[in-house]
Scaffold this motif. Structure first.
Motif, PDB file in Angstrom:
ATOM      1  N   ASP A  44       0.827  -1.213   0.000  1.00  0.00           N
ATOM      2  CA  ASP A  44       0.000   0.000   0.000  1.00  0.00           C
ATOM      3  C   ASP A  44       0.858   1.257   0.000  1.00  0.00           C
ATOM      4  O   ASP A  44       0.354   2.351  -0.267  1.00  0.00           O
ATOM      5  CB  ASP A  44      -0.937   0.017   1.215  1.00  0.00           C
ATOM      6  CG  ASP A  44      -2.187  -0.817   0.985  1.00  0.00           C
ATOM      7  OD1 ASP A  44      -2.460  -1.182  -0.180  1.00  0.00           O
ATOM      8  OD2 ASP A  44      -2.875  -1.115   1.970  1.00  0.00           O
ATOM      9  N   GLU A  45       2.130   1.120   0.312  1.00  0.00           N
ATOM     10  CA  GLU A  45       3.059   2.258   0.197  1.00  0.00           C
ATOM     11  C   GLU A  45       3.719   2.177  -1.170  1.00  0.00           C
ATOM     12  O   GLU A  45       4.423   1.214  -1.482  1.00  0.00           O
ATOM     13  CB  GLU A  45       4.113   2.233   1.307  1.00  0.00           C
ATOM     14  CG  GLU A  45       5.062   3.434   1.168  1.00  0.00           C
ATOM     15  CD  GLU A  45       5.910   3.716   2.400  1.00  0.00           C
ATOM     16  OE1 GLU A  45       6.025   2.842   3.276  1.00  0.00           O
ATOM     17  OE2 GLU A  45       6.466   4.836   2.456  1.00  0.00           O
ATOM     18  N   SER A  92       5.015   7.912  -5.532  1.00  0.00           N
ATOM     19  CA  SER A  92       4.032   8.987  -5.722  1.00  0.00           C
ATOM     20  C   SER A  92       4.643  10.120  -6.536  1.00  0.00           C
ATOM     21  O   SER A  92       5.548  10.817  -6.068  1.00  0.00           O
ATOM     22  CB  SER A  92       3.583   9.521  -4.354  1.00  0.00           C
ATOM     23  OG  SER A  92       2.877  10.747  -4.501  1.00  0.00           O
ATOM     24  N   SER A  93       4.112  10.308  -7.734  1.00  0.00           N
ATOM     25  CA  SER A  93       4.587  11.417  -8.568  1.00  0.00           C
ATOM     26  C   SER A  93       4.312  12.750  -7.886  1.00  0.00           C
ATOM     27  O   SER A  93       5.168  13.636  -7.837  1.00  0.00           O
ATOM     28  CB  SER A  93       3.903  11.387  -9.934  1.00  0.00           C
ATOM     29  OG  SER A  93       2.507  11.573  -9.811  1.00  0.00           O
ATOM     30  N   GLY A  94       3.128  12.885  -7.325  1.00  0.00           N
ATOM     31  CA  GLY A  94       2.726  14.167  -6.753  1.00  0.00           C
ATOM     32  C   GLY A  94       3.569  14.568  -5.560  1.00  0.00           C
ATOM     33  O   GLY A  94       3.893  15.743  -5.380  1.00  0.00           O
ATOM     34  N   ARG A  95       3.918  13.599  -4.720  1.00  0.00           N
ATOM     35  CA  ARG A  95       4.751  13.900  -3.564  1.00  0.00           C
ATOM     36  C   ARG A  95       6.179  14.200  -4.028  1.00  0.00           C
ATOM     37  O   ARG A  95       6.834  15.126  -3.546  1.00  0.00           O
ATOM     38  CB  ARG A  95       4.713  12.703  -2.597  1.00  0.00           C
ATOM     39  CG  ARG A  95       4.965  12.992  -1.149  1.00  0.00           C
ATOM     40  CD  ARG A  95       4.215  14.197  -0.624  1.00  0.00           C
ATOM     41  NE  ARG A  95       2.779  14.033  -0.467  1.00  0.00           N
ATOM     42  CZ  ARG A  95       2.172  13.572   0.616  1.00  0.00           C
ATOM     43  NH1 ARG A  95       2.880  13.181   1.658  1.00  0.00           N
ATOM     44  NH2 ARG A  95       0.858  13.505   0.687  1.00  0.00           N
ATOM     45  N   ASN A 125       3.777   7.613  -1.308  1.00  0.00           N
ATOM     46  CA  ASN A 125       2.557   8.287  -0.844  1.00  0.00           C
ATOM     47  C   ASN A 125       2.588   8.566   0.655  1.00  0.00           C
ATOM     48  O   ASN A 125       1.725   9.291   1.155  1.00  0.00           O
ATOM     49  CB  ASN A 125       1.321   7.458  -1.230  1.00  0.00           C
ATOM     50  CG  ASN A 125       1.378   6.021  -0.750  1.00  0.00           C
ATOM     51  OD1 ASN A 125       2.464   5.487  -0.462  1.00  0.00           O
ATOM     52  ND2 ASN A 125       0.239   5.372  -0.676  1.00  0.00           N
ATOM     53  N   ARG A 126       3.552   7.993   1.385  1.00  0.00           N
ATOM     54  CA  ARG A 126       3.699   8.288   2.825  1.00  0.00           C
ATOM     55  C   ARG A 126       4.904   9.196   3.080  1.00  0.00           C
ATOM     56  O   ARG A 126       5.392   9.272   4.222  1.00  0.00           O
ATOM     57  CB  ARG A 126       3.834   6.986   3.614  1.00  0.00           C
ATOM     58  CG  ARG A 126       2.608   6.095   3.514  1.00  0.00           C
ATOM     59  CD  ARG A 126       2.796   4.796   4.304  1.00  0.00           C
ATOM     60  NE  ARG A 126       1.758   3.824   3.977  1.00  0.00           N
ATOM     61  CZ  ARG A 126       1.824   2.527   4.275  1.00  0.00           C
ATOM     62  NH1 ARG A 126       2.879   2.053   4.924  1.00  0.00           N
ATOM     63  NH2 ARG A 126       0.843   1.719   3.919  1.00  0.00           N
ATOM     64  N   SER A 127       5.424   9.816   2.051  1.00  0.00           N
ATOM     65  CA  SER A 127       6.546  10.763   2.171  1.00  0.00           C
ATOM     66  C   SER A 127       7.857  10.106   2.571  1.00  0.00           C
ATOM     67  O   SER A 127       8.759  10.782   3.073  1.00  0.00           O
ATOM     68  CB  SER A 127       6.237  11.906   3.147  1.00  0.00           C
ATOM     69  OG  SER A 127       5.462  12.912   2.508  1.00  0.00           O
ATOM     70  N   THR A 141       0.479   8.115 -16.688  1.00  0.00           N
ATOM     71  CA  THR A 141       0.295   6.716 -16.270  1.00  0.00           C
ATOM     72  C   THR A 141       0.731   5.775 -17.385  1.00  0.00           C
ATOM     73  O   THR A 141       0.674   6.131 -18.564  1.00  0.00           O
ATOM     74  CB  THR A 141      -1.187   6.392 -15.971  1.00  0.00           C
ATOM     75  OG1 THR A 141      -2.005   7.084 -16.899  1.00  0.00           O
ATOM     76  CG2 THR A 141      -1.561   6.764 -14.581  1.00  0.00           C
ATOM     77  N   PRO A 142       1.105   4.546 -17.028  1.00  0.00           N
ATOM     78  CA  PRO A 142       1.422   3.554 -18.058  1.00  0.00           C
ATOM     79  C   PRO A 142       0.246   3.350 -19.015  1.00  0.00           C
ATOM     80  O   PRO A 142      -0.906   3.307 -18.598  1.00  0.00           O
ATOM     81  CB  PRO A 142       1.689   2.285 -17.239  1.00  0.00           C
ATOM     82  CG  PRO A 142       2.104   2.779 -15.882  1.00  0.00           C
ATOM     83  CD  PRO A 142       1.315   4.033 -15.660  1.00  0.00           C
ATOM     84  N   PHE A 200       0.728  -0.865 -18.581  1.00  0.00           N
ATOM     85  CA  PHE A 200      -0.223  -1.070 -17.484  1.00  0.00           C
ATOM     86  C   PHE A 200      -0.510  -2.559 -17.311  1.00  0.00           C
ATOM     87  O   PHE A 200      -0.386  -3.111 -16.213  1.00  0.00           O
ATOM     88  CB  PHE A 200      -1.515  -0.293 -17.750  1.00  0.00           C
ATOM     89  CG  PHE A 200      -2.493  -0.342 -16.616  1.00  0.00           C
ATOM     90  CD1 PHE A 200      -2.459   0.633 -15.633  1.00  0.00           C
ATOM     91  CD2 PHE A 200      -3.436  -1.347 -16.521  1.00  0.00           C
ATOM     92  CE1 PHE A 200      -3.351   0.598 -14.563  1.00  0.00           C
ATOM     93  CE2 PHE A 200      -4.328  -1.393 -15.460  1.00  0.00           C
ATOM     94  CZ  PHE A 200      -4.286  -0.415 -14.483  1.00  0.00           C
ATOM     95  N   ASP A 223      -5.735  -1.673  -9.795  1.00  0.00           N
ATOM     96  CA  ASP A 223      -6.145  -0.344  -9.319  1.00  0.00           C
ATOM     97  C   ASP A 223      -5.046   0.363  -8.542  1.00  0.00           C
ATOM     98  O   ASP A 223      -5.122   1.575  -8.322  1.00  0.00           O
ATOM     99  CB  ASP A 223      -7.379  -0.455  -8.414  1.00  0.00           C
ATOM    100  CG  ASP A 223      -8.655  -0.713  -9.205  1.00  0.00           C
ATOM    101  OD1 ASP A 223      -8.713  -0.370 -10.395  1.00  0.00           O
ATOM    102  OD2 ASP A 223      -9.607  -1.265  -8.604  1.00  0.00           O
ATOM    103  N   ARG A 224      -4.025  -0.356  -8.124  1.00  0.00           N
ATOM    104  CA  ARG A 224      -2.944   0.229  -7.316  1.00  0.00           C
ATOM    105  C   ARG A 224      -1.758   0.675  -8.167  1.00  0.00           C
ATOM    106  O   ARG A 224      -0.698   0.974  -7.638  1.00  0.00           O
ATOM    107  CB  ARG A 224      -2.445  -0.783  -6.286  1.00  0.00           C
ATOM    108  CG  ARG A 224      -3.486  -1.229  -5.305  1.00  0.00           C
ATOM    109  CD  ARG A 224      -3.795  -0.156  -4.284  1.00  0.00           C
ATOM    110  NE  ARG A 224      -4.946  -0.572  -3.502  1.00  0.00           N
ATOM    111  CZ  ARG A 224      -6.210  -0.285  -3.837  1.00  0.00           C
ATOM    112  NH1 ARG A 224      -6.478   0.423  -4.908  1.00  0.00           N
ATOM    113  NH2 ARG A 224      -7.201  -0.702  -3.087  1.00  0.00           N
ATOM    114  N   VAL A 284       0.874   6.674 -11.450  1.00  0.00           N
ATOM    115  CA  VAL A 284       1.811   7.255 -12.405  1.00  0.00           C
ATOM    116  C   VAL A 284       3.168   6.589 -12.190  1.00  0.00           C
ATOM    117  O   VAL A 284       3.646   6.491 -11.061  1.00  0.00           O
ATOM    118  CB  VAL A 284       1.929   8.780 -12.202  1.00  0.00           C
ATOM    119  CG1 VAL A 284       3.027   9.368 -13.070  1.00  0.00           C
ATOM    120  CG2 VAL A 284       0.589   9.462 -12.487  1.00  0.00           C
TER     121      VAL A 284
END
Lengths: 198, 198
Positions: free
Chosen positions: B45-46, B49-52, B71-73, B92-93, B113, B128-129, B132
């Motif tokens: 689940d970790e 993360s492109s956004g972070r 996603n957890r920095s 995204t792929p 993908f 779904d997981r 990007v």
């Protein structure tokens, strides 16, 4: 016409919208960002995807006519009106960790990440499932040559708005952004309204 | 030194790396993209993360010295060598759906993908997981003024490489990209190698 609801500064909400309903996000005082997430209301594993949306749109500058896609390539929301034309879809919502990084001199805040996680928890969305948000009114120019990005004050003026039509039944998370740099140094509320199709 | 492994054209692999190990991704013929994902090996689940990562790096042009965040920095990978300096972390792929959209005249392909989903399934990663990806050697310039993005042929030449150090034990997904436009119109293999720290 739907009731206009205020999201107080540095907070967030979540709500359902039926397919066809219209969400109006208003910047009542100007220069205030609102982070927006959307999920398939019947299966929150389907979620808004920046990477899929930017790929289809072939631009990072999304505005009227652009569709916001899910990780399964379905349309969740479509932008149907936009007074501003400058929004961000590159950055994740600020969190306790990003606050400590960017504002070491300020008391840390859970940020839009924490506000979205709390608001979306009743819908079964866990914090790890919070992706890049569509950051309404957030002004993040990218330099073509160097790739450098900057977080500048929004160009939105008091009363400016962006309107989304739901393409399916969705759960929406929406905030009044908590980060100083994103909002020209002050924290202000966000207003929103959900209307039935005409 | 680790064995060099070939990923055949339009396919993908997944493997574990221990903290401190080095992953070298090589473009053996030039102008070939490799989509890369990374997950915390102990809790998928970790995830990268492109956004972070773009938020912390303050640039979309990631190269030597930049860290790829989760996603957890937390840091998953750090770029420690880079012959090319032009990679993508916006898109995204490609999937069956994006193939149908961009290449309606070609037989659809499950894309990176589908290849990543198949390779990562044994590690407990569901489709779904897949977020990007860090798209090694992918050339996606963004126009500062209009925001328009283009997918151009990679600038990588035969033998060019990028090297990542694992900051924790990770599961990596890695492909030889399947989309015509991303690879200058031809499909080529990717080579990679995992080495222990010196």
């Amino acid at each position: 016409m739907g009731e206009t609801i205020e999201i107080p500064e540095r907070s967030g909400v979540a709500f359902r919208m039926a397919a066809g309903e219209l969400l109006t996000v208003i910047d009542p005082r100007g220069e205030q960002v609102a982070d927006l997430l959307a999920f398939n209301a019947h299966d929150v594993d389907e979620v808004i995807s920046s990477g899929r949306t930017l790929d289809y749109a072939e631009t990072i500058r999304l505005t009227t006519g652009h569709k916001l896609y899910s990780n399964r390539s379905n349309v969740l929301l479509e932008i149907v009106e936009d007074d501003v034309g400058v929004h961000d879809f590159l950055l994740t919502p600020c969190s306790y960790d990003t606050f400590k990084h960017f504002y070491p001199h300020l008391p840390p805040h859970r940020g839009c990440f924490g506000n979205l996680a709390a608001a979306l928890e009743p819908y079964g969305v866990t914090p790890d499932r919070i992706p890049v948000a569509f950051n309404c009114f957030m002004n993040v120019p990218v330099d073509s040559g160097t790739g450098r990005l900057k977080v500048l004050p929004p160009v939105s003026k008091a009363g400016d708005r962006i309107v989304f039509r739901a393409a399916m039944e969705v759960v929406v998370g929406l905030t009044a952004c908590s980060a100083p740099d994103s909002n020209g140094g002050t924290f202000k509320p966000i207003h929103y309204r959900v209307d039935s199709p005409a």
